[in-house]
Design a protein around this motif. Structure first.
Motif, mmCIF file in Angstrom:
data_model
loop_
_atom_site.group_PDB
_atom_site.id
_atom_site.type_symbol
_atom_site.label_atom_id
_atom_site.label_comp_id
_atom_site.label_asym_id
_atom_site.label_seq_id
_atom_site.Cartn_x
_atom_site.Cartn_y
_atom_site.Cartn_z
ATOM 1 N N UNK A 1 0.850 -1.211 0.000
ATOM 2 C CA UNK A 1 0.000 0.000 0.000
ATOM 3 C C UNK A 1 0.875 1.245 0.000
ATOM 4 N N UNK A 2 0.565 2.207 -0.792
ATOM 5 C CA UNK A 2 1.371 3.420 -0.887
ATOM 6 C C UNK A 2 1.364 4.183 0.413
ATOM 7 N N UNK A 3 2.517 4.806 0.709
ATOM 8 C CA UNK A 3 2.594 5.616 1.925
ATOM 9 C C UNK A 3 1.939 6.970 1.738
ATOM 10 N N UNK A 4 1.454 7.263 0.516
ATOM 11 C CA UNK A 4 0.916 8.582 0.272
ATOM 12 C C UNK A 4 -0.596 8.609 0.252
ATOM 13 N N UNK A 20 8.921 -1.577 2.145
ATOM 14 C CA UNK A 20 9.312 -1.118 0.818
ATOM 15 C C UNK A 20 10.566 -1.842 0.326
ATOM 16 N N UNK A 21 11.462 -2.099 1.251
ATOM 17 C CA UNK A 21 12.661 -2.843 0.881
ATOM 18 C C UNK A 21 12.300 -4.266 0.450
ATOM 19 N N UNK A 22 11.401 -4.903 1.173
ATOM 20 C CA UNK A 22 11.039 -6.289 0.877
ATOM 21 C C UNK A 22 10.283 -6.417 -0.446
ATOM 22 N N UNK A 23 9.599 -5.351 -0.848
ATOM 23 C CA UNK A 23 8.839 -5.393 -2.095
ATOM 24 C C UNK A 23 9.620 -4.813 -3.278
ATOM 25 N N UNK A 24 10.877 -4.452 -3.038
ATOM 26 C CA UNK A 24 11.732 -3.967 -4.113
ATOM 27 C C UNK A 24 11.538 -2.514 -4.484
ATOM 28 N N UNK A 25 10.783 -1.754 -3.674
ATOM 29 C CA UNK A 25 10.559 -0.353 -3.970
ATOM 30 C C UNK A 25 11.774 0.501 -3.660
ATOM 31 N N UNK A 26 12.645 0.015 -2.791
ATOM 32 C CA UNK A 26 13.869 0.733 -2.471
ATOM 33 C C UNK A 26 14.954 -0.248 -2.064
#
Length: 397
Positions: A1-4, A20-26
């Protein structure tokens, strides 16, 4: 889910960051994690302050006095572009358990401040108030609306702002306001070489006293790493060029909140169709088919270091006004050493088909500058808004 979307499932910045790290977003970065931990500590301190405030209110109700708590120190995070400062502050803003909070671009906030100061002076002239100093009531009103303030890309370029900051923020901090800010420069370098900087310097001491200062410079500029592999001048126009522009915009704005914005200028507003941090996206028509001039383009340059411009057409003799504005726009971006990502109908030297008038001669310089602005040397030395020329008009005191 987006943080925004205002509906995070996580309670701490660290939990959201790990997700976010686990989902590859960062990709995890030790310096980012240090800031993450500082933001979570700040959230905890703010939560304690809220509980203490409620207890104090109940204590007053039942006739008991409770000792005042120490003010909460905020956070000032500085570092070069592309380090993830905005992403981290947005996570904090969403998760901090405060209703009266405000996230704003610093220039917009200061435009609001100056508007309130002027309204107070007008009330004084009409005899509706006897308070001659507008700063305390303005600060009190601002603090009543939001006691957690978040500023992205904190920068000071206007002398009118510089002259009131010390007194304004002294009053805000006295009202219990907590500040979280990101910037490309450390506090000591704000308004560097600005006019009458000695009058601004007390603000630096106030800022450092009321915030923890952290440096987020790391080994990688995540956005630059992606942009370095992309063209910044795309032609001809068409679906594939539009796709490449969208891809470059996504790379430039990853982790940032993208939304329309405005720039306040002398009682009016310049619409910004899309903005994210120090990047903005316009169409050619937004910038050159509207009655904009040098002051408008300089105001845009004072806010952003990267401009995306879509759908630059080949201009004919019948479009002299648009050509004049485009020449002025490129001159401004060039003089301010900004990054330009553009889609165009033709190569720079073929963008103007007129053969008479000064535009034909001047467009030769424009084409040369457009070509230079695509070079690696140019892109490696893009200047942040804070490092550019400051306003040189005297402030009203």
């Amino acid at each position: 889910m987006s943080s925004f979307d205002g509906m995070s499932n996580f309670r701490t910045v660290r939990e959201e960051y790990a997700h976010r790290e686990s989902t590859g977003l960062l990709k995890s970065d030790p310096r980012q994690i240090a800031v993450v931990e500082a933001l979570d500590r700040l959230i905890e301190e703010i939560s304690i302050k809220r509980l203490a405030a409620k207890s104090s209110a109940l204590g007053w109700l039942f006739g008991k006095r409770r000792p005042a708590r120490e003010p909460v120190k905020g956070l000032y995070v500085h570092g070069e572009v592309g380090r993830g400062k905005t992403m981290l502050m947005d996570l904090f803003y969403e998760l901090v358990p405060v209703k009266r909070k405000r996230r704003a671009h610093f220039n917009d906030f200061m435009a609001d401040v100056h508007d309130r100061i002027q309204k107070h002076r007008d009330k004084l002239k009409r005899g509706e108030t006897k308070e001659t100093d507008p700063i305390p009531p303005v600060a009190k009103a601002l603090a009543s609306e939001a006691w957690v303030l978040c500023f992205d890309e904190f920068t000071v370029t206007d002398i009118a702002d510089a002259m009131v900051l010390s007194r304004l923020f002294s009053s805000l901090f006295d009202e219990g306001v907590v500040l979280v800010a990101t910037s490309n420069v450390r506090p000591q370098d704000l308004y560097r070489d600005g006019l009458n900087r000695s009058l601004f310097e007390p603000f630096i001491a106030i800022l450092e006293h009321h915030t923890h200062v952290m440096n987020l410079d790391g080994e990688l500029d995540y956005r630059r790493r992606k942009l370095d592999r992309m063209q910044v001048y795309l032609t001809p126009l068409g679906p594939e060029t539009d796709r490449q522009m969208d891809e470059a915009w996504a790379a430039m704005t990853v982790g940032r909140k993208v939304e329309p914005s405005t720039i306040a200028l002398k009682g009016r507003e310049i619409p910004v169709p899309l903005a994210a941090g120090t990047a903005a996206r316009f169409s050619f028509n937004d910038l050159c088919a509207q009655p904009l001039g040098a002051r408008d383009y300089l105001a845009i340059a004072a806010r952003f270091d990267t401009l995306f411009v879509d759908h630059i057409p080949v201009l004919s003799q019948a479009q002299r006004n648009e050509a004049k504005r485009f020449i002025l726009l490129i001159d401004t971006l060039y003089d301010q050493h900004m990054r330009l990502v553009a889609s165009a109908e033709a190569a720079p030297e073929k963008l103007y088909s007129g053969t008479i008038g000064t535009e034909s001669f001047e467009f030769t310089r424009t084409a040369s500058r457009l070509t230079e602005m695509q070079s690696k040397e140019w892109l490696d030395n893009v200047r942040s808004p804070d490092s550019r020329a400051r306003a040189d008009t005297p402030a009203e005191m």
